[in-house]
Scaffold this motif. Structure first.
Motif, PDB file in Angstrom:
ATOM      1  N   PHE A 177       0.831  -1.204   0.000  1.00  0.00           N
ATOM      2  CA  PHE A 177       0.000   0.000   0.000  1.00  0.00           C
ATOM      3  C   PHE A 177       0.866   1.255   0.000  1.00  0.00           C
ATOM      4  O   PHE A 177       0.621   2.196  -0.752  1.00  0.00           O
ATOM      5  CB  PHE A 177      -0.927  -0.012   1.218  1.00  0.00           C
ATOM      6  N   ILE A 178       1.898   1.262   0.821  1.00  0.00           N
ATOM      7  CA  ILE A 178       2.795   2.421   0.889  1.00  0.00           C
ATOM      8  C   ILE A 178       3.512   2.624  -0.434  1.00  0.00           C
ATOM      9  O   ILE A 178       3.621   3.749  -0.931  1.00  0.00           O
ATOM     10  CB  ILE A 178       3.794   2.265   2.055  1.00  0.00           C
ATOM     11  N   ARG A 179       4.001   1.557  -1.028  1.00  0.00           N
ATOM     12  CA  ARG A 179       4.702   1.676  -2.324  1.00  0.00           C
ATOM     13  C   ARG A 179       3.756   2.181  -3.410  1.00  0.00           C
ATOM     14  O   ARG A 179       4.140   3.025  -4.221  1.00  0.00           O
ATOM     15  CB  ARG A 179       5.309   0.339  -2.714  1.00  0.00           C
ATOM     16  N   GLU A 180       2.543   1.668  -3.449  1.00  0.00           N
ATOM     17  CA  GLU A 180       1.571   2.134  -4.440  1.00  0.00           C
ATOM     18  C   GLU A 180       1.219   3.600  -4.209  1.00  0.00           C
ATOM     19  O   GLU A 180       1.102   4.380  -5.152  1.00  0.00           O
ATOM     20  CB  GLU A 180       0.308   1.281  -4.379  1.00  0.00           C
ATOM     21  N   ASP A 181       1.082   3.956  -2.948  1.00  0.00           N
ATOM     22  CA  ASP A 181       0.736   5.336  -2.614  1.00  0.00           C
ATOM     23  C   ASP A 181       1.879   6.284  -2.963  1.00  0.00           C
ATOM     24  O   ASP A 181       1.660   7.379  -3.467  1.00  0.00           O
ATOM     25  CB  ASP A 181       0.394   5.423  -1.125  1.00  0.00           C
ATOM     26  N   LEU A 182       3.121   5.872  -2.716  1.00  0.00           N
ATOM     27  CA  LEU A 182       4.278   6.703  -3.066  1.00  0.00           C
ATOM     28  C   LEU A 182       4.437   6.845  -4.570  1.00  0.00           C
ATOM     29  O   LEU A 182       4.851   7.893  -5.059  1.00  0.00           O
ATOM     30  CB  LEU A 182       5.557   6.135  -2.457  1.00  0.00           C
ATOM     31  N   SER A 183       4.109   5.793  -5.301  1.00  0.00           N
ATOM     32  CA  SER A 183       4.221   5.900  -6.755  1.00  0.00           C
ATOM     33  C   SER A 183       3.124   6.813  -7.317  1.00  0.00           C
ATOM     34  O   SER A 183       3.312   7.449  -8.348  1.00  0.00           O
ATOM     35  CB  SER A 183       4.149   4.521  -7.404  1.00  0.00           C
ATOM     36  N   ALA A 184       1.995   6.892  -6.626  1.00  0.00           N
ATOM     37  CA  ALA A 184       0.908   7.757  -7.093  1.00  0.00           C
ATOM     38  C   ALA A 184       1.221   9.225  -6.818  1.00  0.00           C
ATOM     39  O   ALA A 184       0.909  10.086  -7.636  1.00  0.00           O
ATOM     40  CB  ALA A 184      -0.404   7.375  -6.413  1.00  0.00           C
ATOM     41  N   ARG A 185       1.820   9.543  -5.663  1.00  0.00           N
ATOM     42  CA  ARG A 185       2.144  10.924  -5.300  1.00  0.00           C
ATOM     43  C   ARG A 185       3.573  10.976  -4.802  1.00  0.00           C
ATOM     44  O   ARG A 185       3.997  10.131  -4.026  1.00  0.00           O
ATOM     45  CB  ARG A 185       1.222  11.413  -4.183  1.00  0.00           C
ATOM     46  N   SER A 186       4.302  12.001  -5.225  1.00  0.00           N
ATOM     47  CA  SER A 186       5.689  12.138  -4.801  1.00  0.00           C
ATOM     48  C   SER A 186       5.762  12.630  -3.354  1.00  0.00           C
ATOM     49  O   SER A 186       4.793  13.124  -2.791  1.00  0.00           O
ATOM     50  CB  SER A 186       6.419  13.126  -5.716  1.00  0.00           C
ATOM     51  N   VAL A 187       6.940  12.522  -2.779  1.00  0.00           N
ATOM     52  CA  VAL A 187       7.160  12.983  -1.412  1.00  0.00           C
ATOM     53  C   VAL A 187       6.994  14.500  -1.351  1.00  0.00           C
ATOM     54  O   VAL A 187       6.402  15.038  -0.411  1.00  0.00           O
ATOM     55  CB  VAL A 187       8.556  12.546  -0.910  1.00  0.00           C
ATOM     56  N   ALA A 188       7.494  15.201  -2.360  1.00  0.00           N
ATOM     57  CA  ALA A 188       7.351  16.660  -2.390  1.00  0.00           C
ATOM     58  C   ALA A 188       5.885  17.058  -2.444  1.00  0.00           C
ATOM     59  O   ALA A 188       5.460  18.016  -1.784  1.00  0.00           O
ATOM     60  CB  ALA A 188       8.103  17.239  -3.579  1.00  0.00           C
ATOM     61  N   GLY A 189       5.095  16.342  -3.207  1.00  0.00           N
ATOM     62  CA  GLY A 189       3.661  16.616  -3.275  1.00  0.00           C
ATOM     63  C   GLY A 189       2.991  16.393  -1.936  1.00  0.00           C
ATOM     64  O   GLY A 189       2.106  17.155  -1.536  1.00  0.00           O
ATOM     65  N   ARG A 190       3.417  15.362  -1.228  1.00  0.00           N
ATOM     66  CA  ARG A 190       2.854  15.092   0.094  1.00  0.00           C
ATOM     67  C   ARG A 190       3.203  16.194   1.079  1.00  0.00           C
ATOM     68  O   ARG A 190       2.372  16.622   1.875  1.00  0.00           O
ATOM     69  CB  ARG A 190       3.376  13.769   0.637  1.00  0.00           C
ATOM     70  N   ILE A 191       4.467  16.648   1.033  1.00  0.00           N
ATOM     71  CA  ILE A 191       4.894  17.716   1.936  1.00  0.00           C
ATOM     72  C   ILE A 191       4.112  18.984   1.642  1.00  0.00           C
ATOM     73  O   ILE A 191       3.646  19.669   2.553  1.00  0.00           O
ATOM     74  CB  ILE A 191       6.414  17.945   1.811  1.00  0.00           C
ATOM     75  N   THR A 192       3.954  19.291   0.366  1.00  0.00           N
ATOM     76  CA  THR A 192       3.195  20.484  -0.017  1.00  0.00           C
ATOM     77  C   THR A 192       1.756  20.395   0.479  1.00  0.00           C
ATOM     78  O   THR A 192       1.219  21.365   1.023  1.00  0.00           O
ATOM     79  CB  THR A 192       3.217  20.653  -1.545  1.00  0.00           C
ATOM     80  N   ASP A 193       1.149  19.238   0.301  1.00  0.00           N
ATOM     81  CA  ASP A 193      -0.230  19.061   0.762  1.00  0.00           C
ATOM     82  C   ASP A 193      -0.324  19.197   2.279  1.00  0.00           C
ATOM     83  O   ASP A 193      -1.242  19.832   2.801  1.00  0.00           O
ATOM     84  CB  ASP A 193      -0.774  17.700   0.335  1.00  0.00           C
ATOM     85  N   ARG A 194       0.624  18.615   2.982  1.00  0.00           N
ATOM     86  CA  ARG A 194       0.586  18.676   4.447  1.00  0.00           C
ATOM     87  C   ARG A 194       0.801  20.107   4.935  1.00  0.00           C
ATOM     88  O   ARG A 194       0.133  20.558   5.856  1.00  0.00           O
ATOM     89  CB  ARG A 194       1.644  17.750   5.044  1.00  0.00           C
ATOM     90  N   LEU A 195       1.729  20.832   4.298  1.00  0.00           N
ATOM     91  CA  LEU A 195       1.948  22.224   4.692  1.00  0.00           C
ATOM     92  C   LEU A 195       0.721  23.080   4.388  1.00  0.00           C
ATOM     93  O   LEU A 195       0.351  23.953   5.170  1.00  0.00           O
ATOM     94  CB  LEU A 195       3.183  22.793   3.987  1.00  0.00           C
ATOM     95  N   GLY A 196       0.102  22.825   3.241  1.00  0.00           N
ATOM     96  CA  GLY A 196      -1.112  23.555   2.896  1.00  0.00           C
ATOM     97  C   GLY A 196      -2.228  23.284   3.886  1.00  0.00           C
ATOM     98  O   GLY A 196      -2.935  24.204   4.317  1.00  0.00           O
TER      99      GLY A 196
END
Length: 111
Positions: A28-47
């Motif tokens: 699940f984590i690998r599929e989720d990481l392939s769907a969204r990059s780490v930078a995208g996740r950080i941006t979403d979390r900061l937003g």
């Protein structure tokens, strides 16, 4: 089958179940990481964090209107302190002394 063998079989079954749960989580984590990059996740979390902070600030402002108004007024007075002080000194005639000193210094420079 004695109790030791039964305990060993139960432990192996628990181990195998835990391993399958871990492997499913890892997939699940690998599929989720392939769907969204780490930078995208950080941006979403900061937003999301910024939006939460704005919501909390709005809630605070709604519950403490007087304090917020006082803080805004204090900031405005602080920013405009020089023109306000000049206006007060002009109002009480204190600026005439400074203009005379400036006139005297200009006259001495001309000599």
């Amino acid at each position: 089958m004695n109790s030791a063998e039964q305990k060993l079989a139960e432990d192996k079954a628990l181990r195998d179940t835990a391993l399958s749960v871990f492997q499913a989580d890892l997939r699940f984590i690998r599929e989720d990481l392939s769907a969204r990059s780490v930078a995208g996740r950080i941006t979403d979390r900061l937003g999301d964090s910024a939006l939460d902070m704005v919501d909390e600030a709005v809630d605070y402002a709604e519950h403490n209107k007087g304090r917020v108004a006082a803080a805004v007024a204090a900031a405005i007075v602080w920013i405009a302190r020089t023109p306000i002080l000049h206006g007060i000194s002009h109002l009480f005639g204190l600026d005439d002394d400074t203009s005379e000193l400036e006139d005297d210094s200009e006259r001495s420079d001309d000599d």
